[in-house]
Design a protein around this motif. Sequence first.
Motif, mmCIF file in Angstrom:
data_model
loop_
_atom_site.group_PDB
_atom_site.id
_atom_site.type_symbol
_atom_site.label_atom_id
_atom_site.label_comp_id
_atom_site.label_asym_id
_atom_site.label_seq_id
_atom_site.Cartn_x
_atom_site.Cartn_y
_atom_site.Cartn_z
ATOM 1 N N ALA A 33 1.171 -1.107 -0.074
ATOM 2 C CA ALA A 33 0.213 0.018 0.344
ATOM 3 C C ALA A 33 0.749 1.261 -0.681
ATOM 4 O O ALA A 33 -0.091 1.995 -1.001
ATOM 5 C CB ALA A 33 -1.094 -0.464 1.483
ATOM 6 N N GLY A 35 3.719 1.508 -1.370
ATOM 7 C CA GLY A 35 4.481 1.625 -3.088
ATOM 8 C C GLY A 35 5.968 1.269 -2.401
ATOM 9 O O GLY A 35 6.922 1.321 -2.831
ATOM 10 N N SER A 343 -2.640 -2.959 -11.920
ATOM 11 C CA SER A 343 -1.712 -2.395 -11.263
ATOM 12 C C SER A 343 -0.610 -4.197 -11.013
ATOM 13 O O SER A 343 -1.367 -5.041 -11.005
ATOM 14 C CB SER A 343 -1.729 -1.878 -9.638
ATOM 15 O OG SER A 343 -1.968 -2.704 -8.442
ATOM 16 N N ALA A 363 -2.349 -8.335 -2.402
ATOM 17 C CA ALA A 363 -2.838 -7.090 -2.951
ATOM 18 C C ALA A 363 -4.562 -7.018 -3.067
ATOM 19 O O ALA A 363 -5.089 -6.590 -3.001
ATOM 20 C CB ALA A 363 -2.023 -6.819 -4.053
ATOM 21 N N SER A 367 -7.222 -5.009 -1.049
ATOM 22 C CA SER A 367 -7.840 -3.800 -1.465
ATOM 23 C C SER A 367 -9.231 -3.616 -1.485
ATOM 24 O O SER A 367 -10.055 -2.940 -1.650
ATOM 25 C CB SER A 367 -7.509 -3.874 -3.383
ATOM 26 O OG SER A 367 -8.235 -5.181 -3.573
ATOM 27 N N VAL A 372 -7.720 0.000 -0.952
ATOM 28 C CA VAL A 372 -7.070 0.173 -1.334
ATOM 29 C C VAL A 372 -6.081 0.008 -2.153
ATOM 30 O O VAL A 372 -5.833 -1.304 -2.417
ATOM 31 C CB VAL A 372 -5.811 0.844 -0.335
ATOM 32 C CG1 VAL A 372 -4.555 1.317 -0.198
ATOM 33 C CG2 VAL A 372 -6.340 2.094 0.910
ATOM 34 N N PRO A 374 -2.390 -0.639 -4.328
ATOM 35 C CA PRO A 374 -1.317 -0.960 -4.707
ATOM 36 C C PRO A 374 -0.969 -0.270 -5.528
ATOM 37 O O PRO A 374 -1.825 -0.426 -6.843
ATOM 38 C CB PRO A 374 -0.807 -2.192 -4.369
ATOM 39 C CG PRO A 374 -1.672 -2.432 -3.493
ATOM 40 C CD PRO A 374 -3.243 -2.458 -4.143
ATOM 41 N N PRO A 375 0.062 0.383 -6.117
ATOM 42 C CA PRO A 375 0.841 0.824 -7.653
ATOM 43 C C PRO A 375 1.765 0.098 -8.042
ATOM 44 O O PRO A 375 1.942 -1.048 -7.504
ATOM 45 C CB PRO A 375 1.417 2.355 -6.459
ATOM 46 C CG PRO A 375 2.553 1.773 -5.176
ATOM 47 C CD PRO A 375 0.927 1.395 -5.012
ATOM 48 N N ALA A 395 -0.073 4.364 -4.301
ATOM 49 C CA ALA A 395 -1.333 3.719 -4.084
ATOM 50 C C ALA A 395 -2.351 4.445 -4.915
ATOM 51 O O ALA A 395 -2.589 5.723 -4.788
ATOM 52 C CB ALA A 395 -1.816 3.110 -2.553
#
Length: 439
Positions: A33, A35, A343, A363, A367, A372, A374-375, A395
């Motif tokens: 989250a 990054g 992502s 992930a 989410s 959220v 993740p990037p 994120a």
Amino acid sequence: MSSTSDARRVVITGIGAVTPLGNDAPSTWASLAAGRSGVREITTFDASTFPVRIAGQVTGFGVEAAIPARRHRRYLSRGAGYGVAAAIEALRQAGPLDGSDPYRRGVSVGGTVGRVELQELADMSWQLESTGHTSIYRQSPAEVMTRDQNAAPAVMAEIGDLRGPFVAVSTACAGSAHAIGEAFRQIEEGDADIMLAGGYDALTTWMDVLGFALLGALTVDDADRPGRACKPFDVRRNGFVLGEGAVMVVLEEREHALARNALILAELAGYASSLNAYRITDSPPDGGGAISAMREAVLSSALAPEDVDYIVAHGTGTPGNDASETVAIKEVFGPHAYDVLVSSPKSMAGHLTSAAAGLNLVAALGSVRYDVVPPTINLVEPDPKLDLDYVPGEARRSRIQNVLVNAFAFGGTNACFVVTAHEPVHDDRPPTSARSDLT
């Protein structure tokens, strides 16, 4: 196979992780989250003369502390140790299983098939040459057992008293996805009530790093800035970063979980697999079998493509994979491909090979529980041919209900599964002290 007329619903009641991003599931999710990268200089061997000197490595992990019983550690390789530690965490979060039938609790694990290390082969050769081939290179039973793919699942089964179905697969980068998917089917079809499932791997050895480097699969960029090396979907991408680790989850039939007041993290709603039949290492430019795997996974979850909010991409950072995956997403989702978020956790942790889909599941779970996404870090110069929303850099907060997890592997094998938010039917029930959330 069970004669159950209606498919049973499968939920996730526990998760454990040992990754380059953290030595448990909460810290792994927190790094995703945030990054935060776990790619660093290789410490498992002296890589100073190698063309690649970085990897996503587990740090600060103590096998004795994570697996207290010596008999459980005795025959475990480094990667298997990660797997058993993750299994212990997942079982602990799932809570006591004493009230369930142990013969309806099983284990399903994806991992690398055990093999002799190159150094061991060199030792064998030296001994044979120095004795004129008159002696036999002898190994202890412990050395042989450590390479056995069944060693870790056997320990997991003993720890959890899992006496039901047993599945062990070795399908490279899709290993944990296949293991989770096959466990899902065991429960869905009525052959089990609980399955411990996931994968582990530790290919950060000199043989594997050199082999993948000679194959041209690993990036040689940013050796002095490891955290910036893996660049999925970026125009500068030129290879993946090897990683290591393990993720294990407890899957459970929904009514069974509710009956014992278990904390339900999410629902596993669909699964499918396919094969490209194209080339061993290359992804098909037209998307290949990934199209079928994604489409069938969504279809089996009873969702429409436009219901999917987020795709956790395989996203290796190789030119071919990222392009092929993007083409496949567009084919499956049509215009919605430009609305769905995509992502790649590999941008932060590297490629955990057999455990890669397990990290993607972390992930996905995070989410749907926290809204959220993740990037994809290091995505600075977008490839104009890859024009989806890959959540670059940071994120993003977004309402996430349904997530597709992708896993594509050497050999052309594909596996995808769908994670959905579970309705809060029991959020008002206080969890026991043995249960905790992802964070």
